[in-house]
Scaffold this motif. Sequence first.
Motif, PDB file in Angstrom:
ATOM      1  N   SER A 100      -0.222  11.777  -4.961  1.00  0.00           N
ATOM      2  CA  SER A 100      -1.550  12.773  -4.856  1.00  0.00           C
ATOM      3  C   SER A 100      -1.103  13.987  -5.164  1.00  0.00           C
ATOM      4  O   SER A 100      -0.067  14.510  -5.552  1.00  0.00           O
ATOM      5  CB  SER A 100      -1.944  12.620  -3.502  1.00  0.00           C
ATOM      6  OG  SER A 100      -1.070  13.217  -2.577  1.00  0.00           O
ATOM      7  N   LYS A 108       1.206   3.984  -2.946  1.00  0.00           N
ATOM      8  CA  LYS A 108       0.968   5.611  -2.783  1.00  0.00           C
ATOM      9  C   LYS A 108       2.229   6.488  -3.432  1.00  0.00           C
ATOM     10  O   LYS A 108       1.895   7.396  -3.619  1.00  0.00           O
ATOM     11  CB  LYS A 108       0.806   5.769  -1.117  1.00  0.00           C
ATOM     12  CG  LYS A 108      -0.549   5.447  -0.548  1.00  0.00           C
ATOM     13  CD  LYS A 108      -0.794   5.596   0.819  1.00  0.00           C
ATOM     14  CE  LYS A 108      -1.829   5.451   1.563  1.00  0.00           C
ATOM     15  NZ  LYS A 108      -1.923   5.596   3.059  1.00  0.00           N
ATOM     16  N   THR A 143       0.919  -1.195  -0.100  1.00  0.00           N
ATOM     17  CA  THR A 143       0.003  -0.125   0.078  1.00  0.00           C
ATOM     18  C   THR A 143       0.876   1.239  -0.056  1.00  0.00           C
ATOM     19  O   THR A 143       0.630   2.439  -0.709  1.00  0.00           O
ATOM     20  CB  THR A 143      -0.984  -0.064   1.231  1.00  0.00           C
ATOM     21  OG1 THR A 143      -1.617  -0.919   1.205  1.00  0.00           O
ATOM     22  CG2 THR A 143      -1.909   1.205   1.313  1.00  0.00           C
ATOM     23  N   GLU A 144       1.929   1.437   0.861  1.00  0.00           N
ATOM     24  CA  GLU A 144       2.905   2.426   0.848  1.00  0.00           C
ATOM     25  C   GLU A 144       3.516   2.531  -0.414  1.00  0.00           C
ATOM     26  O   GLU A 144       3.521   3.856  -0.808  1.00  0.00           O
ATOM     27  CB  GLU A 144       3.879   2.148   1.978  1.00  0.00           C
ATOM     28  CG  GLU A 144       3.218   2.251   3.415  1.00  0.00           C
ATOM     29  CD  GLU A 144       4.181   1.796   4.587  1.00  0.00           C
ATOM     30  OE1 GLU A 144       5.294   1.510   3.995  1.00  0.00           O
ATOM     31  OE2 GLU A 144       3.890   1.836   5.582  1.00  0.00           O
TER      32      GLU A 144
END
Length: 330
Positions: A81, A76, A72-73
């Motif tokens: 974002s 990201k 997940t990290e």
Amino acid sequence: MSGFMTKWPSSHRNLVAVTIFLTIACLIVGYFFLWPLWNEYVEEKSSYESDESKVAESQWPGDPDRLAQMLTEYKKEIDGSKKDGGGLKAMEKDVSLRATSMFKKKIEDEYGTSSKFISMANNTEYKSCYEEVSQEVNNYLRITYPNQQWRVSLEPAVYGLDVSTVGSVYVMMLKLWTTQRLVQLVYGNNLDVEIDQEFARSGGIRAANIVALPVRSYTLSKDDKTAYLMEIPIKIEVRGRMDDFAAFVADLQSGNDFLPMVQMELTTEDPLQRFRGQGIFSKPDANGHILIQNIRATIVCSSFFNLEGESAPKAPKASKDERSEKPVGI
């Protein structure tokens, strides 16, 4: 039925026949269905044990929850974002646009899109481009060698291009545009282009030591026939002061220019040679050090053209007549 079974009751004979049939059916099912499944199981088990062994020997944790958290990290970090600028994907896109945008405006102004440039560039435009670049380079060279009886020019025999060169026209034009901008930066930083000491033809013509090396195309895999990026390397030999050369190197990747130096061979002047015929020799300073100001550099600089999403063929291979010498330096 064999003779000894003729005296058996019919129910017994039927039972033997069914048994034989089932045995043959089991053998067929086992050979064509169960045996392949068993082999697949053995291979999968071996692969699992191998992966398990690699994980145990690596730095990765064996805890699935911890691995899920790390995945997940990393996602990201890749996707990012808007707040942090978009992550690695956005960074890769920005770098790609920066690296391949050098001729973007020129192509858009003259052709509209890169696809049209690839398909519409023709020999007439190439000849015009060749004459324009050659004339500009020759004008610079006349400034460098004003008192020589011979004339220096961008010679096709050394440069590696001619109006009769076989290959993709748009590729040849990219080579000329790259050369033109590179020479502009050379003279814009008070450097001079060296001549090819081995070339001379009638009329007192010498050649500038500028060579268009074969283009390199990049694919996602060895089997992929479609290139997504093309590199156009140009080799040039220059001379001048070390501080001017340093400024030139900085300008290679400033503003709208992206011409990174991919190879370099640097030599300095002989400390005991005369400076430009002035009769002055290098002298040591108070500490006995001799300051070397003038250098000679043979460098390879590359421009890049984005083929991703374009209906472009793979960059052409060097022809037998094309100068295919290897870049110098490290």
